[in-house]
Motif scaffolding. Sequence first.
Motif, PDB file in Angstrom:
ATOM      1  N   LEU A  71       0.824  -1.205   0.000  1.00 14.37           N
ATOM      2  CA  LEU A  71       0.000   0.000   0.000  1.00 14.37           C
ATOM      3  C   LEU A  71       0.861   1.259   0.000  1.00 14.37           C
ATOM      4  CD1 LEU A  71      -2.805  -1.098   2.486  1.00 14.37           C
ATOM      5  CD2 LEU A  71      -2.823  -1.159  -0.012  1.00 14.37           C
ATOM      6  N   ASN A  72       1.957   1.252   0.746  1.00 12.36           N
ATOM      7  CA  ASN A  72       2.868   2.399   0.725  1.00 12.36           C
ATOM      8  C   ASN A  72       3.421   2.620  -0.678  1.00 12.36           C
ATOM      9  OD1 ASN A  72       2.726   3.267   3.401  1.00 12.36           O
ATOM     10  ND2 ASN A  72       4.269   1.795   4.087  1.00 12.36           N
ATOM     11  N   THR A 224      -7.084  -1.341 -11.643  1.00  9.11           N
ATOM     12  CA  THR A 224      -5.797  -1.333 -12.346  1.00  9.11           C
ATOM     13  C   THR A 224      -4.735  -0.595 -11.549  1.00  9.11           C
ATOM     14  OG1 THR A 224      -6.283   0.737 -13.544  1.00  9.11           O
ATOM     15  CG2 THR A 224      -6.981  -1.327 -14.587  1.00  9.11           C
ATOM     16  N   LEU A 225      -3.489  -0.920 -11.868  1.00  6.75           N
ATOM     17  CA  LEU A 225      -2.311  -0.231 -11.338  1.00  6.75           C
ATOM     18  C   LEU A 225      -1.312  -0.050 -12.482  1.00  6.75           C
ATOM     19  CD1 LEU A 225      -1.589  -2.103  -7.962  1.00  6.75           C
ATOM     20  CD2 LEU A 225      -2.475   0.229  -8.223  1.00  6.75           C
ATOM     21  N   PRO A 226      -0.391   0.902 -12.355  1.00  8.29           N
ATOM     22  CA  PRO A 226       0.688   1.006 -13.335  1.00  8.29           C
ATOM     23  C   PRO A 226       1.562  -0.239 -13.311  1.00  8.29           C
ATOM     24  CG  PRO A 226       0.520   3.008 -12.022  1.00  8.29           C
ATOM     25  CD  PRO A 226      -0.355   1.985 -11.361  1.00  8.29           C
ATOM     26  N   LYS A 227       2.156  -0.562 -14.433  1.00  9.78           N
ATOM     27  CA  LYS A 227       2.974  -1.770 -14.558  1.00  9.78           C
ATOM     28  C   LYS A 227       4.116  -1.787 -13.552  1.00  9.78           C
ATOM     29  CE  LYS A 227       5.103  -4.575 -18.209  1.00  9.78           C
ATOM     30  NZ  LYS A 227       5.418  -4.622 -19.670  1.00  9.78           N
ATOM     31  N   SER A 228       4.658  -0.603 -13.222  1.00 14.18           N
ATOM     32  CA  SER A 228       5.785  -0.526 -12.289  1.00 14.18           C
ATOM     33  C   SER A 228       5.417  -0.959 -10.873  1.00 14.18           C
ATOM     34  CB  SER A 228       6.338   0.895 -12.251  1.00 14.18           C
ATOM     35  OG  SER A 228       5.363   1.802 -11.767  1.00 14.18           O
ATOM     36  N   LYS A 229       4.123  -1.075 -10.579  1.00 11.83           N
ATOM     37  CA  LYS A 229       3.671  -1.442  -9.235  1.00 11.83           C
ATOM     38  C   LYS A 229       3.070  -2.850  -9.197  1.00 11.83           C
ATOM     39  CE  LYS A 229       2.926   3.387  -8.002  1.00 11.83           C
ATOM     40  NZ  LYS A 229       4.132   3.497  -7.172  1.00 11.83           N
ATOM     41  N   ILE A 230       3.231  -3.592 -10.308  1.00  6.36           N
ATOM     42  CA  ILE A 230       2.649  -4.927 -10.414  1.00  6.36           C
ATOM     43  C   ILE A 230       3.749  -5.980 -10.384  1.00  6.36           C
ATOM     44  CG2 ILE A 230       1.280  -6.481 -11.845  1.00  6.36           C
ATOM     45  CD1 ILE A 230      -0.142  -4.033 -12.975  1.00  6.36           C
ATOM     46  N   TYR A 231       3.598  -6.963  -9.528  1.00 10.33           N
ATOM     47  CA  TYR A 231       4.540  -8.081  -9.419  1.00 10.33           C
ATOM     48  C   TYR A 231       4.495  -8.915 -10.694  1.00 10.33           C
ATOM     49  CZ  TYR A 231       7.119 -11.781  -6.928  1.00 10.33           C
ATOM     50  OH  TYR A 231       8.070 -12.686  -6.520  1.00 10.33           O
ATOM     51  N   GLY A 232       5.639  -9.428 -11.101  1.00  8.35           N
ATOM     52  CA  GLY A 232       5.711 -10.261 -12.294  1.00  8.35           C
ATOM     53  C   GLY A 232       5.236 -11.669 -12.035  1.00  8.35           C
ATOM     54  N   GLY A 233       3.975 -11.803 -11.706  1.00  7.16           N
ATOM     55  CA  GLY A 233       3.388 -13.100 -11.403  1.00  7.16           C
ATOM     56  C   GLY A 233       1.895 -12.947 -11.195  1.00  7.16           C
ATOM     57  N   ASP A 248       8.679  -7.316  -2.491  1.00  8.73           N
ATOM     58  CA  ASP A 248       7.593  -7.426  -1.524  1.00  8.73           C
ATOM     59  C   ASP A 248       6.615  -6.263  -1.597  1.00  8.73           C
ATOM     60  OD1 ASP A 248       8.673  -9.774  -0.618  1.00  8.73           O
ATOM     61  OD2 ASP A 248       9.639  -8.890   1.152  1.00  8.73           O
ATOM     62  N   GLU A 249       7.023  -5.186  -2.243  1.00  9.78           N
ATOM     63  CA  GLU A 249       6.171  -3.999  -2.335  1.00  9.78           C
ATOM     64  C   GLU A 249       5.245  -4.032  -3.549  1.00  9.78           C
ATOM     65  OE1 GLU A 249       9.579  -3.050  -5.054  1.00  9.78           O
ATOM     66  OE2 GLU A 249       9.232  -4.234  -3.244  1.00  9.78           O
ATOM     67  N   LEU A 250       5.319  -5.094  -4.351  1.00 11.88           N
ATOM     68  CA  LEU A 250       4.541  -5.184  -5.584  1.00 11.88           C
ATOM     69  C   LEU A 250       3.338  -6.109  -5.416  1.00 11.88           C
ATOM     70  CD1 LEU A 250       7.516  -5.508  -8.103  1.00 11.88           C
ATOM     71  CD2 LEU A 250       6.285  -3.424  -7.434  1.00 11.88           C
ATOM     72  N   LEU A 251       2.271  -5.802  -6.135  1.00  8.82           N
ATOM     73  CA  LEU A 251       1.021  -6.565  -6.054  1.00  8.82           C
ATOM     74  C   LEU A 251       0.848  -7.387  -7.326  1.00  8.82           C
ATOM     75  CD1 LEU A 251      -1.471  -6.732  -4.062  1.00  8.82           C
ATOM     76  CD2 LEU A 251      -2.641  -5.232  -5.694  1.00  8.82           C
TER      77      LEU A 251
END
Length: 330
Positions: A71-72, A224-233, A248-251
Amino acid sequence: MNYTGVKVVCSSLLLISCTGFFSCSGDDGSPVDGDPVTLADAEQIAIFPASHPLNEDISDKNVDANSTEILNNIGLDVGLFADFGSGTYEGKPIGIPYSVVDEMQTEVPITYRGNDYDANYGDESDEGPFAIPLDAPVEGNGEGDSHVISVDVDNGVLYELYNASRSSNGWGASSGAVFDLNTVAFRPATWTSADAAGLPIFPLLVRHPEIEENGEIDHAIRFTLPKSKIYGGYVHPARHKVSDLTGDELLPFGAKLRLKADYDISGFSETNQVILHAMKKYGLILADVGSSMFISGAPHDNWNNDDLRELRDVKVSDFEVVEMGEIQTY
């Protein structure tokens, strides 16, 4: 406004006139080929069984160990943005439209192809033909993701296309998926759909007729979220990833955010309270790349755009990440 969401069965041999939105008649005023189906008909069928993960009550699920970091990273002061509404914005209906059809709808061929907007994902797509009207509305009037969605209410089948455009006798698209709304089933692992996460779109939209007909939203809501905030999985029930980012900061796709149980929604309108209650019970599910905290819905003339803007007062800090389980990275 060219209303979306209705398939009217009319003979091409007759000059027809349609009154309002729901009736169609010949030039002598008599009904043509029976009553057309409407947006409301899609709310009277099962949109996946209650046991489907998209319809799961998550209000008592544990909070994920990485919730605070995630969330941060998104930004605690980022507010919700209702990416749907009434009327148009820059000449385009606001939201992701859909058609509602019945068993009489003709199936048309689907051709998978790439273009200047995106590539060809036909090897991860379902073969046609699809029961999609040739005059079905295209998201953004053919600009951007250009989703096309058709709900067959007689057979309980959902057809969805991404990056779609009309061909001579059917539709061309980068990808497409068919979902049996009567079953708990998922796309093959690693496959996309008409959405980046490999999820269906229609069942996750905020739809005005659903609120109007049922008085509630009983499913997770797409965001949706920007790609930079999305985990590769991805996590179940998602099936697809779009990057190899880790941290750990990615969703990941398929993860859910839940509006905190003690968040006071009493000051919002009745409509917005329905939307926010669903976020407490069913959550937001990450389904695609886009702007931060944009929630997806369908256009409808009865949305109050000023009222929907009030949802911006709900911030990322008012949510928590629901425990995700194992993240798939292959």
